[in-house]
Design a protein around this motif. Structure first.
Motif, PDB file in Angstrom:
ATOM      1  N   UNK A 165       0.837  -1.204   0.000  1.00 46.52           N
ATOM      2  CA  UNK A 165       0.000   0.000   0.000  1.00 46.52           C
ATOM      3  C   UNK A 165       0.867   1.248   0.000  1.00 46.52           C
ATOM      4  N   UNK A 166       0.563   2.152  -0.905  1.00 46.47           N
ATOM      5  CA  UNK A 166       1.218   3.461  -0.923  1.00 46.47           C
ATOM      6  C   UNK A 166       0.597   4.320   0.174  1.00 46.47           C
ATOM      7  N   UNK A 191       0.421  19.756  -1.069  1.00 45.36           N
ATOM      8  CA  UNK A 191       0.777  20.003  -2.462  1.00 45.36           C
ATOM      9  C   UNK A 191       1.588  18.854  -3.046  1.00 45.36           C
ATOM     10  N   UNK A 192       2.468  18.255  -2.232  1.00 47.92           N
ATOM     11  CA  UNK A 192       3.267  17.135  -2.703  1.00 47.92           C
ATOM     12  C   UNK A 192       2.416  15.869  -2.822  1.00 47.92           C
ATOM     13  N   UNK A 193       1.470  15.707  -1.912  1.00 43.74           N
ATOM     14  CA  UNK A 193       0.586  14.551  -1.963  1.00 43.74           C
ATOM     15  C   UNK A 193      -0.306  14.614  -3.201  1.00 43.74           C
ATOM     16  N   UNK A 194      -0.699  15.811  -3.603  1.00 41.71           N
ATOM     17  CA  UNK A 194      -1.521  15.960  -4.807  1.00 41.71           C
ATOM     18  C   UNK A 194      -0.788  15.394  -6.018  1.00 41.71           C
ATOM     19  N   UNK A 195       0.534  15.558  -6.045  1.00 45.63           N
ATOM     20  CA  UNK A 195       1.319  15.014  -7.154  1.00 45.63           C
ATOM     21  C   UNK A 195       1.298  13.488  -7.141  1.00 45.63           C
ATOM     22  N   UNK A 196       1.285  12.892  -5.941  1.00 51.76           N
ATOM     23  CA  UNK A 196       1.210  11.438  -5.828  1.00 51.76           C
ATOM     24  C   UNK A 196      -0.123  10.943  -6.385  1.00 51.76           C
ATOM     25  N   UNK A 197      -1.213  11.622  -6.041  1.00 52.75           N
ATOM     26  CA  UNK A 197      -2.529  11.251  -6.574  1.00 52.75           C
ATOM     27  C   UNK A 197      -2.504  11.259  -8.100  1.00 52.75           C
ATOM     28  N   UNK A 198      -1.875  12.286  -8.656  1.00 52.35           N
ATOM     29  CA  UNK A 198      -1.838  12.426 -10.118  1.00 52.35           C
ATOM     30  C   UNK A 198      -0.934  11.388 -10.759  1.00 52.35           C
ATOM     31  N   UNK A 199       0.280  11.241 -10.236  1.00 57.78           N
ATOM     32  CA  UNK A 199       1.257  10.330 -10.837  1.00 57.78           C
ATOM     33  C   UNK A 199       0.820   8.874 -10.749  1.00 57.78           C
ATOM     34  N   UNK A 219      -7.106   7.100  -5.879  1.00 56.22           N
ATOM     35  CA  UNK A 219      -8.191   7.913  -5.335  1.00 56.22           C
ATOM     36  C   UNK A 219      -8.178   7.975  -3.821  1.00 56.22           C
ATOM     37  N   UNK A 220      -7.190   7.315  -3.185  1.00 58.11           N
ATOM     38  CA  UNK A 220      -7.167   7.256  -1.731  1.00 58.11           C
ATOM     39  C   UNK A 220      -5.757   6.940  -1.247  1.00 58.11           C
ATOM     40  N   UNK A 221      -5.370   7.555  -0.122  1.00 60.37           N
ATOM     41  CA  UNK A 221      -4.076   7.279   0.493  1.00 60.37           C
ATOM     42  C   UNK A 221      -4.253   7.146   2.006  1.00 60.37           C
ATOM     43  N   UNK A 222      -3.898   6.012   2.585  1.00 60.17           N
ATOM     44  CA  UNK A 222      -3.863   5.915   4.044  1.00 60.17           C
ATOM     45  C   UNK A 222      -2.751   6.803   4.592  1.00 60.17           C
ATOM     46  N   UNK A 223      -2.987   7.366   5.768  1.00 60.77           N
ATOM     47  CA  UNK A 223      -1.987   8.202   6.429  1.00 60.77           C
ATOM     48  C   UNK A 223      -1.407   7.401   7.580  1.00 60.77           C
ATOM     49  N   UNK A 224      -0.093   7.224   7.571  1.00 63.80           N
ATOM     50  CA  UNK A 224       0.572   6.337   8.524  1.00 63.80           C
ATOM     51  C   UNK A 224       1.671   7.075   9.264  1.00 63.80           C
ATOM     52  N   UNK A 225       1.712   6.890  10.583  1.00 63.52           N
ATOM     53  CA  UNK A 225       2.774   7.444  11.424  1.00 63.52           C
ATOM     54  C   UNK A 225       3.255   6.347  12.370  1.00 63.52           C
ATOM     55  N   UNK A 226       4.555   6.180  12.459  1.00 68.50           N
ATOM     56  CA  UNK A 226       5.134   5.113  13.299  1.00 68.50           C
ATOM     57  C   UNK A 226       4.543   3.750  12.963  1.00 68.50           C
ATOM     58  N   UNK A 227       4.357   3.534  11.666  1.00 70.82           N
ATOM     59  CA  UNK A 227       3.862   2.251  11.157  1.00 70.82           C
ATOM     60  C   UNK A 227       2.419   1.955  11.586  1.00 70.82           C
ATOM     61  N   UNK A 263      -6.830   9.984   3.439  1.00 66.14           N
ATOM     62  CA  UNK A 263      -7.090  11.155   2.603  1.00 66.14           C
ATOM     63  C   UNK A 263      -7.547  10.665   1.237  1.00 66.14           C
ATOM     64  N   UNK A 264      -8.634  11.244   0.742  1.00 70.63           N
ATOM     65  CA  UNK A 264      -9.195  10.826  -0.538  1.00 70.63           C
ATOM     66  C   UNK A 264      -9.116  11.968  -1.538  1.00 70.63           C
ATOM     67  N   UNK A 265      -9.437  11.644  -2.777  1.00 73.26           N
ATOM     68  CA  UNK A 265      -9.397  12.660  -3.823  1.00 73.26           C
ATOM     69  C   UNK A 265     -10.399  13.785  -3.544  1.00 73.26           C
ATOM     70  N   UNK A 266     -11.470  13.484  -2.800  1.00 76.32           N
ATOM     71  CA  UNK A 266     -12.445  14.513  -2.464  1.00 76.32           C
ATOM     72  C   UNK A 266     -11.825  15.557  -1.539  1.00 76.32           C
TER      73      UNK A 266
END
Length: 216
Positions: A82-83, A92-100, A104-112, A118-121
């Motif tokens: 999972x990315x 702004x940097x995460x928006x580039x990940x969505x595009x590249x 449509x969705x990215x889990x947010x992870x801290x300390x594993x 966060x979703x495209x909405x």
């Protein structure tokens, strides 16, 4: 702006041993499109989308003989690895990940550990906030030479009239590296005096460009 400022923290998840039927129910009852798959430690090991679940479910025209498919474990259809992003990543940097990555969705992870999603909405609404289009305002686009100090130089014209600037963006002028376009959103419903001030200062306006200069 940071990811932690816009992410959803109430994330619905499933263990890898949950069934496709469990996922289908969770998606329908909560009107969501993605489910992170986590271990007991809340470590993300996969993710499924509504499309994954739909593709793995029997057709609505099925006679019922294939309903057993819904009893398959969700780990059999989850996407992995999972990315993910970190709460302190810049939006702004995460928006580039969505595009590249065309996701449509990215889990947010801290300390594993999963801390949000966060979703495209959310990304789209954040872009609206960053551009200032959520505030009633007028837009002015100015072509300027690409040189140090040009932004405060142009902004000073707005300051002379005590006009509040709600947002500023910059983008390239065609393929010419010598020029940029500055996009100002300002809190005034009558930008005509400012437009004339910018022209008097020698700047070329790209928008609005349909307001004629006064005849002498």
């Amino acid at each position: 702006m940071l990811v932690e400022e816009i992410m959803k923290t109430n994330v619905l998840t499933l263990p890898p041993t949950a069934t496709i039927a469990d996922a289908l129910k969770l998606l329908r009852e909560n009107h969501i499109r993605h489910i992170p798959i986590v271990r007991e430690s809340n470590q993300v090991i996969g993710i499924v989308s509504d499309r994954d679940v739909r593709d793995a479910s029997p057709s609505i025209f099925d006679d019922g003989s294939n309903q057993y498919q819904l009893n398959n474990e969700i780990q059999s259809i989850m996407s992995q690895p999972v990315l993910t992003v970190h709460p302190l990543d810049f939006v702004e940097e995460v928006a580039r990940i969505f595009y590249d990555e065309t996701i449509a969705c990215l889990p947010v992870v801290s300390n594993n550990t999963l801390t949000g999603i966060i979703t495209e909405k959310e990304m789209l609404y954040t872009m609206i906030l960053l551009t200032g289009t959520n505030v009633q305002s007028s837009q002015i686009e100015v072509k300027v030479p690409h040189k140090p100090g040009i932004l405060p130089e142009v902004a000073a014209v707005f300051g002379q009239r005590k006009t509040n600037i709600t947002s500023v963006l910059m983008y390239p002028f065609n393929d010419d590296p010598n020029y940029k376009i500055l996009v100002f959103r300002i809190q005034t419903m009558n930008p005509v005096p400012l437009i004339q001030d910018l022209r008097d200062a020698g700047y070329e306006l790209m928008w609005p460009n349909n307001i004629a200069e006064p005849k002498l």
